[in-house]
Scaffold this motif. Structure first.
Motif, PDB file in Angstrom:
ATOM      1  N   VAL A 297       0.834  -1.198   0.000  1.00 26.29           N
ATOM      2  CA  VAL A 297       0.000   0.000   0.000  1.00 26.29           C
ATOM      3  C   VAL A 297       0.870   1.249   0.000  1.00 26.29           C
ATOM      4  N   HIS A 298       1.944   1.230   0.786  1.00 26.80           N
ATOM      5  CA  HIS A 298       2.828   2.390   0.899  1.00 26.80           C
ATOM      6  C   HIS A 298       3.464   2.745  -0.443  1.00 26.80           C
ATOM      7  N   ALA A 299       3.569   1.789  -1.340  1.00 25.19           N
ATOM      8  CA  ALA A 299       4.219   2.015  -2.623  1.00 25.19           C
ATOM      9  C   ALA A 299       3.442   2.954  -3.545  1.00 25.19           C
ATOM     10  N   GLY A 300       2.126   3.091  -3.356  1.00 27.07           N
ATOM     11  CA  GLY A 300       1.421   3.957  -4.288  1.00 27.07           C
ATOM     12  C   GLY A 300       0.103   4.513  -3.807  1.00 27.07           C
ATOM     13  N   LEU A 301      -0.415   4.021  -2.693  1.00 27.11           N
ATOM     14  CA  LEU A 301      -1.716   4.458  -2.192  1.00 27.11           C
ATOM     15  C   LEU A 301      -1.611   4.769  -0.710  1.00 27.11           C
ATOM     16  N   THR A 302      -2.552   5.551  -0.209  1.00 23.86           N
ATOM     17  CA  THR A 302      -2.654   5.704   1.234  1.00 23.86           C
ATOM     18  C   THR A 302      -3.430   4.504   1.771  1.00 23.86           C
ATOM     19  N   VAL A 303      -3.348   4.272   3.054  1.00 21.90           N
ATOM     20  CA  VAL A 303      -4.062   3.160   3.660  1.00 21.90           C
ATOM     21  C   VAL A 303      -5.565   3.345   3.466  1.00 21.90           C
ATOM     22  N   GLU A 304      -6.053   4.569   3.616  1.00 20.65           N
ATOM     23  CA  GLU A 304      -7.488   4.828   3.454  1.00 20.65           C
ATOM     24  C   GLU A 304      -7.943   4.574   2.019  1.00 20.65           C
ATOM     25  N   GLU A 305      -7.146   4.970   1.024  1.00 24.17           N
ATOM     26  CA  GLU A 305      -7.498   4.706  -0.379  1.00 24.17           C
ATOM     27  C   GLU A 305      -7.552   3.200  -0.638  1.00 24.17           C
ATOM     28  N   PHE A 306      -6.579   2.475  -0.103  1.00 25.34           N
ATOM     29  CA  PHE A 306      -6.541   1.024  -0.304  1.00 25.34           C
ATOM     30  C   PHE A 306      -7.748   0.365   0.347  1.00 25.34           C
ATOM     31  N   ARG A 307      -8.086   0.768   1.571  1.00 24.97           N
ATOM     32  CA  ARG A 307      -9.255   0.199   2.247  1.00 24.97           C
ATOM     33  C   ARG A 307     -10.534   0.501   1.486  1.00 24.97           C
ATOM     34  N   LYS A 308     -10.645   1.699   0.940  1.00 21.06           N
ATOM     35  CA  LYS A 308     -11.836   2.058   0.168  1.00 21.06           C
ATOM     36  C   LYS A 308     -11.953   1.161  -1.063  1.00 21.06           C
ATOM     37  N   LEU A 309     -10.819   0.892  -1.724  1.00 21.78           N
ATOM     38  CA  LEU A 309     -10.820   0.008  -2.897  1.00 21.78           C
ATOM     39  C   LEU A 309     -11.136  -1.431  -2.499  1.00 21.78           C
ATOM     40  N   LEU A 310     -10.653  -1.852  -1.332  1.00 23.66           N
ATOM     41  CA  LEU A 310     -10.921  -3.212  -0.862  1.00 23.66           C
ATOM     42  C   LEU A 310     -12.403  -3.444  -0.628  1.00 23.66           C
ATOM     43  N   TRP A 311     -13.058  -2.479  -0.033  1.00 25.35           N
ATOM     44  CA  TRP A 311     -14.445  -2.666   0.394  1.00 25.35           C
ATOM     45  C   TRP A 311     -15.453  -2.141  -0.616  1.00 25.35           C
ATOM     46  N   SER A 312     -15.012  -1.547  -1.717  1.00 27.75           N
ATOM     47  CA  SER A 312     -15.968  -1.066  -2.721  1.00 27.75           C
ATOM     48  C   SER A 312     -16.588  -2.258  -3.452  1.00 27.75           C
ATOM     49  N   ALA A 313     -17.817  -2.062  -3.869  1.00 31.30           N
ATOM     50  CA  ALA A 313     -18.551  -3.139  -4.543  1.00 31.30           C
ATOM     51  C   ALA A 313     -17.946  -3.399  -5.920  1.00 31.30           C
ATOM     52  N   PRO A 314     -17.944  -4.662  -6.349  1.00 31.83           N
ATOM     53  CA  PRO A 314     -17.474  -4.963  -7.707  1.00 31.83           C
ATOM     54  C   PRO A 314     -18.441  -4.382  -8.721  1.00 31.83           C
ATOM     55  N   PRO A 315     -17.992  -4.134  -9.938  1.00 31.68           N
ATOM     56  CA  PRO A 315     -18.885  -3.587 -10.958  1.00 31.68           C
ATOM     57  C   PRO A 315     -20.085  -4.495 -11.187  1.00 31.68           C
ATOM     58  N   GLN A 316     -21.237  -3.892 -11.378  1.00 33.29           N
ATOM     59  CA  GLN A 316     -22.467  -4.648 -11.610  1.00 33.29           C
ATOM     60  C   GLN A 316     -22.478  -5.206 -13.023  1.00 33.29           C
ATOM     61  N   ARG A 317     -22.937  -6.426 -13.155  1.00 28.40           N
ATOM     62  CA  ARG A 317     -23.062  -7.041 -14.476  1.00 28.40           C
ATOM     63  C   ARG A 317     -24.399  -6.652 -15.081  1.00 28.40           C
ATOM     64  N   SER A 318     -24.413  -6.509 -16.357  1.00 25.75           N
ATOM     65  CA  SER A 318     -25.644  -6.170 -17.053  1.00 25.75           C
ATOM     66  C   SER A 318     -26.556  -7.392 -17.117  1.00 25.75           C
ATOM     67  N   THR A 319     -27.840  -7.178 -16.924  1.00 27.75           N
ATOM     68  CA  THR A 319     -28.789  -8.294 -16.998  1.00 27.75           C
ATOM     69  C   THR A 319     -29.570  -8.270 -18.296  1.00 27.75           C
ATOM     70  N   ARG A 320     -29.179  -7.405 -19.216  1.00 28.69           N
ATOM     71  CA  ARG A 320     -29.866  -7.355 -20.505  1.00 28.69           C
ATOM     72  C   ARG A 320     -29.493  -8.565 -21.353  1.00 28.69           C
ATOM     73  N   LEU A 321     -30.423  -8.963 -22.161  1.00 25.82           N
ATOM     74  CA  LEU A 321     -30.171 -10.078 -23.076  1.00 25.82           C
ATOM     75  C   LEU A 321     -29.715  -9.539 -24.415  1.00 25.82           C
ATOM     76  N   ALA A 322     -28.930 -10.334 -25.088  1.00 21.53           N
ATOM     77  CA  ALA A 322     -28.484  -9.958 -26.421  1.00 21.53           C
ATOM     78  C   ALA A 322     -29.656 -10.010 -27.374  1.00 21.53           C
ATOM     79  N   PRO A 323     -29.676  -9.156 -28.383  1.00 25.29           N
ATOM     80  CA  PRO A 323     -30.784  -9.212 -29.358  1.00 25.29           C
ATOM     81  C   PRO A 323     -30.863 -10.590 -29.998  1.00 25.29           C
TER      82      PRO A 323
END
Length: 89
Positions: free
Chosen positions: A56-82
């Motif tokens: 973490v010390h190499a490029g982020l603050t501890v708070e930034e790293f924790r925020k990234l750890l606990w953030s939700a993963p991107p939502q997948r689309s539930t739309r169907l292909a045409p």
């Protein structure tokens, strides 16, 4: 040194990917780069708190790293292909 205890290597890698780093090489350790610096994450669960703090010390603050750890993963689309066939039972 700041530490973030109890982090699995997979979660650490996902958080670093969200921060802009990409996996360069995988083996017993995962080597990542953001184009400026290289980070090495050991494949061990949980990653040692001091090791995580160094990563973490190499490029982020501890708070930034924790925020990234606990953030939700991107939502997948539930739309169907045409033209997709859907069966309802």
């Amino acid at each position: 040194m700041p530490s973030v205890p109890g982090v699995s290597h997979r979660r650490a890698i996902r958080a670093l990917e969200k921060a802009g780093s990409r996996v360069i090489r995988e083996g017993k350790h995962v080597v990542m780069s953001d184009g400026v610096r290289f980070l090495t994450v050991p494949r061990r669960d949980p990653v040692n708190a001091y090791t995580t703090g160094g990563i973490v010390h190499a490029g982020l603050t501890v708070e930034e790293f924790r925020k990234l750890l606990w953030s939700a993963p991107p939502q997948r689309s539930t739309r169907l292909a045409p033209g997709a066939l859907v069966s309802v039972r």
